[in-house]
Design a protein around this motif. Structure first.
Motif, PDB file in Angstrom:
ATOM      1  N   LEU A   1     -59.666  70.873 -19.989  1.00  0.00           N
ATOM      2  CA  LEU A   1     -58.674  71.802 -19.461  1.00  0.00           C
ATOM      3  C   LEU A   1     -58.722  73.132 -20.211  1.00  0.00           C
ATOM      4  O   LEU A   1     -59.197  73.187 -21.359  1.00  0.00           O
ATOM      5  CB  LEU A   1     -57.276  71.191 -19.584  1.00  0.00           C
ATOM      6  CG  LEU A   1     -57.005  69.951 -18.724  1.00  0.00           C
ATOM      7  CD1 LEU A   1     -55.637  69.362 -19.073  1.00  0.00           C
ATOM      8  CD2 LEU A   1     -57.071  70.295 -17.243  1.00  0.00           C
ATOM      9  N   PRO A   2     -58.217  74.201 -19.604  1.00  0.00           N
ATOM     10  CA  PRO A   2     -58.221  75.507 -20.286  1.00  0.00           C
ATOM     11  C   PRO A   2     -57.500  75.510 -21.629  1.00  0.00           C
ATOM     12  O   PRO A   2     -57.845  76.302 -22.519  1.00  0.00           O
ATOM     13  CB  PRO A   2     -57.515  76.429 -19.280  1.00  0.00           C
ATOM     14  CG  PRO A   2     -57.744  75.785 -17.946  1.00  0.00           C
ATOM     15  CD  PRO A   2     -57.726  74.306 -18.218  1.00  0.00           C
ATOM     16  N   ASP A   3     -56.489  74.636 -21.806  1.00  0.00           N
ATOM     17  CA  ASP A   3     -55.763  74.608 -23.078  1.00  0.00           C
ATOM     18  C   ASP A   3     -56.405  73.688 -24.106  1.00  0.00           C
ATOM     19  O   ASP A   3     -55.836  73.457 -25.181  1.00  0.00           O
ATOM     20  CB  ASP A   3     -54.303  74.205 -22.850  1.00  0.00           C
ATOM     21  CG  ASP A   3     -54.144  72.770 -22.351  1.00  0.00           C
ATOM     22  OD1 ASP A   3     -55.160  72.058 -22.187  1.00  0.00           O
ATOM     23  OD2 ASP A   3     -52.996  72.342 -22.123  1.00  0.00           O
ATOM     24  N   GLY A   4     -57.600  73.172 -23.827  1.00  0.00           N
ATOM     25  CA  GLY A   4     -58.316  72.333 -24.773  1.00  0.00           C
ATOM     26  C   GLY A   4     -58.081  70.847 -24.608  1.00  0.00           C
ATOM     27  O   GLY A   4     -58.733  70.045 -25.280  1.00  0.00           O
TER      28      GLY A   4
ATOM     29  N   ILE B   1     -58.235  64.220  -3.457  1.00  0.00           N
ATOM     30  CA  ILE B   1     -56.785  64.345  -3.465  1.00  0.00           C
ATOM     31  C   ILE B   1     -56.413  65.559  -4.311  1.00  0.00           C
ATOM     32  O   ILE B   1     -56.992  65.787  -5.377  1.00  0.00           O
ATOM     33  CB  ILE B   1     -56.115  63.078  -4.044  1.00  0.00           C
ATOM     34  CG1 ILE B   1     -56.670  61.817  -3.376  1.00  0.00           C
ATOM     35  CG2 ILE B   1     -54.599  63.154  -3.898  1.00  0.00           C
ATOM     36  CD1 ILE B   1     -56.383  61.709  -1.905  1.00  0.00           C
ATOM     37  N   ALA B   2     -55.426  66.345  -3.838  1.00  0.00           N
ATOM     38  CA  ALA B   2     -54.963  67.528  -4.572  1.00  0.00           C
ATOM     39  C   ALA B   2     -53.521  67.331  -5.014  1.00  0.00           C
ATOM     40  O   ALA B   2     -52.691  66.810  -4.256  1.00  0.00           O
ATOM     41  CB  ALA B   2     -55.071  68.767  -3.699  1.00  0.00           C
ATOM     42  N   TYR B   3     -53.215  67.759  -6.251  1.00  0.00           N
ATOM     43  CA  TYR B   3     -51.873  67.651  -6.833  1.00  0.00           C
ATOM     44  C   TYR B   3     -51.431  69.023  -7.324  1.00  0.00           C
ATOM     45  O   TYR B   3     -52.256  69.841  -7.747  1.00  0.00           O
ATOM     46  CB  TYR B   3     -51.883  66.689  -8.034  1.00  0.00           C
ATOM     47  CG  TYR B   3     -52.259  65.273  -7.714  1.00  0.00           C
ATOM     48  CD1 TYR B   3     -51.291  64.311  -7.480  1.00  0.00           C
ATOM     49  CD2 TYR B   3     -53.601  64.894  -7.669  1.00  0.00           C
ATOM     50  CE1 TYR B   3     -51.634  62.995  -7.203  1.00  0.00           C
ATOM     51  CE2 TYR B   3     -53.957  63.583  -7.394  1.00  0.00           C
ATOM     52  CZ  TYR B   3     -52.965  62.640  -7.161  1.00  0.00           C
ATOM     53  OH  TYR B   3     -53.312  61.335  -6.882  1.00  0.00           O
ATOM     54  N   ASP B   4     -50.120  69.245  -7.312  1.00  0.00           N
ATOM     55  CA  ASP B   4     -49.571  70.444  -7.943  1.00  0.00           C
ATOM     56  C   ASP B   4     -49.624  70.284  -9.455  1.00  0.00           C
ATOM     57  O   ASP B   4     -49.226  69.249  -9.998  1.00  0.00           O
ATOM     58  CB  ASP B   4     -48.121  70.657  -7.506  1.00  0.00           C
ATOM     59  CG  ASP B   4     -47.994  71.018  -6.029  1.00  0.00           C
ATOM     60  OD1 ASP B   4     -48.941  71.629  -5.495  1.00  0.00           O
ATOM     61  OD2 ASP B   4     -46.963  70.679  -5.421  1.00  0.00           O
ATOM     62  N   PHE B   5     -50.117  71.310 -10.137  1.00  0.00           N
ATOM     63  CA  PHE B   5     -50.207  71.246 -11.595  1.00  0.00           C
ATOM     64  C   PHE B   5     -50.182  72.666 -12.137  1.00  0.00           C
ATOM     65  O   PHE B   5     -51.149  73.419 -11.999  1.00  0.00           O
ATOM     66  CB  PHE B   5     -51.475  70.526 -12.036  1.00  0.00           C
ATOM     67  CG  PHE B   5     -51.579  70.357 -13.528  1.00  0.00           C
ATOM     68  CD1 PHE B   5     -50.695  69.540 -14.216  1.00  0.00           C
ATOM     69  CD2 PHE B   5     -52.562  71.023 -14.248  1.00  0.00           C
ATOM     70  CE1 PHE B   5     -50.794  69.386 -15.600  1.00  0.00           C
ATOM     71  CE2 PHE B   5     -52.672  70.869 -15.620  1.00  0.00           C
ATOM     72  CZ  PHE B   5     -51.777  70.054 -16.290  1.00  0.00           C
ATOM     73  N   ARG B   6     -49.082  73.024 -12.746  1.00  0.00           N
ATOM     74  CA  ARG B   6     -48.891  74.383 -13.257  1.00  0.00           C
ATOM     75  C   ARG B   6     -48.898  74.394 -14.787  1.00  0.00           C
ATOM     76  O   ARG B   6     -48.635  73.366 -15.420  1.00  0.00           O
ATOM     77  CB  ARG B   6     -47.570  74.955 -12.747  1.00  0.00           C
ATOM     78  CG  ARG B   6     -47.515  75.119 -11.226  1.00  0.00           C
ATOM     79  CD  ARG B   6     -46.173  75.643 -10.764  1.00  0.00           C
ATOM     80  NE  ARG B   6     -45.073  74.736 -11.094  1.00  0.00           N
ATOM     81  CZ  ARG B   6     -44.757  73.650 -10.394  1.00  0.00           C
ATOM     82  NH1 ARG B   6     -45.468  73.334  -9.313  1.00  0.00           N
ATOM     83  NH2 ARG B   6     -43.748  72.896 -10.747  1.00  0.00           N
ATOM     84  N   PRO B   7     -49.191  75.525 -15.403  1.00  0.00           N
ATOM     85  CA  PRO B   7     -49.179  75.612 -16.866  1.00  0.00           C
ATOM     86  C   PRO B   7     -47.850  75.127 -17.431  1.00  0.00           C
ATOM     87  O   PRO B   7     -46.776  75.435 -16.902  1.00  0.00           O
ATOM     88  CB  PRO B   7     -49.384  77.104 -17.132  1.00  0.00           C
ATOM     89  CG  PRO B   7     -50.126  77.599 -15.934  1.00  0.00           C
ATOM     90  CD  PRO B   7     -49.602  76.808 -14.784  1.00  0.00           C
ATOM     91  N   GLY B   8     -47.934  74.347 -18.482  1.00  0.00           N
ATOM     92  CA  GLY B   8     -46.740  73.803 -19.118  1.00  0.00           C
ATOM     93  C   GLY B   8     -46.377  72.408 -18.659  1.00  0.00           C
ATOM     94  O   GLY B   8     -45.575  71.729 -19.318  1.00  0.00           O
ATOM     95  N   MET B   9     -46.940  71.960 -17.538  1.00  0.00           N
ATOM     96  CA  MET B   9     -46.661  70.609 -17.059  1.00  0.00           C
ATOM     97  C   MET B   9     -47.477  69.594 -17.864  1.00  0.00           C
ATOM     98  O   MET B   9     -48.626  69.844 -18.225  1.00  0.00           O
ATOM     99  CB  MET B   9     -46.998  70.484 -15.573  1.00  0.00           C
ATOM    100  CG  MET B   9     -46.114  71.312 -14.661  1.00  0.00           C
ATOM    101  SD  MET B   9     -46.651  71.279 -12.909  1.00  0.00           S
ATOM    102  CE  MET B   9     -46.502  69.525 -12.541  1.00  0.00           C
TER     103      MET B   9
END
Length: 429
Positions: free
Chosen positions: A84-87, A170-178
């Motif tokens: 992931l972008p946050d490591g 399958i696609a899921y909602d996933f926003r920064p901080g979740m």
């Protein structure tokens, strides 16, 4: 089943010894491989080592100048990795599930695969691992998604997280901080499950499309081409419109995919057919052309006919020759682009996780290799990065390499080992 597995090992051992006498001594590797003539085996060679796992303190061997440590352990059949972008490091934990056996050969194969820890109960989850203190070992573990259907490929695009289940994307909602995706997810594409069940995913460089690898149901379409419709192919999904199409076909089991950055070309590794000999045909690494057809099931390595298959001359005439042979039955699954400088002494090139053979007289694969590139093409012989996953007598496997990615720090590789239940980390010493 234990009795059947032992009986299979005895009979298989006799077949292996018989076939080893005439086996080729040189691996079919490189851009112009020497591929031996086909030898129709009838009953295929079965030689699958017993899954043993790693003893305390034991680990793979690494190339000079490199070191290896367990980044994460105690997983349940880890297959694929996404950073992931946050490591954070996501790991898909899944396993092939046995179908009702059709006959004795199916029972024999399933007994052998259970002994090798190749089929069983699938964890059906994605776990999230974090190395918060930067020591190369993940100390934080969470469940990211569960209740999935043999998950494999993963991709994050903007605020959507995509999973390649065996039966679709399958696609899921996933926003920064979740901490984990929300909701039940939305099915975007359906695939036929079973057979070669893995569904790898890769995002296009412009972030507008996702590509998915979908393997064949069978070895050489022995159940007919109707059940193979939509399989043995790489699919393209347009994220804006939701339209999906077959991008390239005739690829028996395309698994790992990677972009070569100089040319922007998509590459994949493909597992070829069984039952024609130790080195015939070789698994391969190839660039993928839009609309390209790569031969399966009619032919291999260009227009070499497989005379076990009812032929279609027009399709054979279209068949493209792959770019780079990886040797027979290496089960090359993992693939990632590794820029020069990621590991000391390694230029630009592709890293390949070779899961290892089960169907040849002398086993192949069971290592992590590197293929150098120059000017957008393979430019030399492969180099070993990790090995030692197989016992010297080939009776036991300590581990089996699968997915591979560049680590969050950009100076390491992470590799999934689905027999050792470990994510290994490779760095410079």
């Amino acid at each position: 089943m234990d009795f059947l597995a032992r009986a299979t090992a005895i009979v298989g051992g006799a077949m292996v010894l018989m076939r080893r006498a005439g086996a080729p001594r040189t691996a079919a590797v490189g851009s112009t491989p020497a591929i031996p003539p086909a030898r129709n085996q009838g009953i295929m060679t079965l030689k699958m080592p017993t899954a043993r796992g790693w003893a305390p303190g034991q680990r793979p061997m690494a190339a000079p100048g490199l070191s290896v440590n367990a980044f994460a352990s105690g997983l349940d059949h880890p297959r694929w990795i996404e950073v992931l972008p946050d490591g954070g490091v996501l790991v898909a934990e899944a396993l092939q599930q046995a179908r009702p056996p059709k006959g004795l050969m199916d029972r024999v194969t399933q007994a052998t695969m259970r002994r090798a820890k190749a089929i069983g109960i699938s964890a059906n989850r994605i776990s999230l691992w974090r190395d918060n203190d930067g020591d190369g070992v993940a100390e934080q573990r969470e469940v990211f998604l569960d209740g999935l259907n043999q998950p494999f490929g993963m991709a994050l695009v903007d605020d959507r997280f995509y999973v390649g289940n065996t039966d679709g994307i399958i696609a899921y909602d996933f926003r920064p901080g979740m901490r984990r995706p929300e909701g039940p997810g939305t099915r975007l594409v359906s695939f036929k499950p079973g057979g070669h069940w893995t569904r790898s995913l890769i995002v296009s460089p412009d972030r507008r499309r996702i590509y998915a690898g979908v393997g064949s149901l069978s070895n050489i379409a022995e159940d007919g081409m109707e059940v193979e419709e939509g399989r043995a192919a790489i699919w393209e999904l347009d994220l804006a419109t939701g339209a999906a199409r077959i991008f390239a076909s005739g690829l028996r089991n395309p698994v790992g995919m990677a972009w070569e950055p100089q040319t922007g070309t998509l590459w994949t590794v493909v597992n070829e057919r069984d039952g024609l000999g130790d080195e015939t045909p070789p698994d391969y690494l190839t660039s993928v052309q839009d609309g390209g057809f790569y031969g399966w099931p009619y032919c291999y390595w260009g227009q070499t006919i497989d005379d076990r298959v009812p032929q279609d001359p027009e399709m054979v005439a279209r068949a493209l020759t792959p770019d780079y042979a990886l040797g027979g039955h290496t089960a090359s699954l993992g693939l990632c682009w590794m820029p020069a400088g990621t590991l000391p002494g390694f230029p630009d090139g592709m890293v390949i996780g070779q899961h290892g053979s089960w169907n040849r007289s002398t086993l192949s694969g069971y290592k992590l290799i590197f293929v150098p590139f120059a000017n957008g093409r393979p430019s030399g012989p492969p180099r070993d990065i990790l090995w030692g996953f197989l016992s010297p007598d080939e009776r036991e496997s300590y581990g089996r390499p699968v997915g591979v990615v560049v680590g969050p720090d950009g100076k390491s590789l992470l590799m999934a080992d689905d027999v050792g239940d470990v994510i290994w980390r490779v760095t410079g010493e």
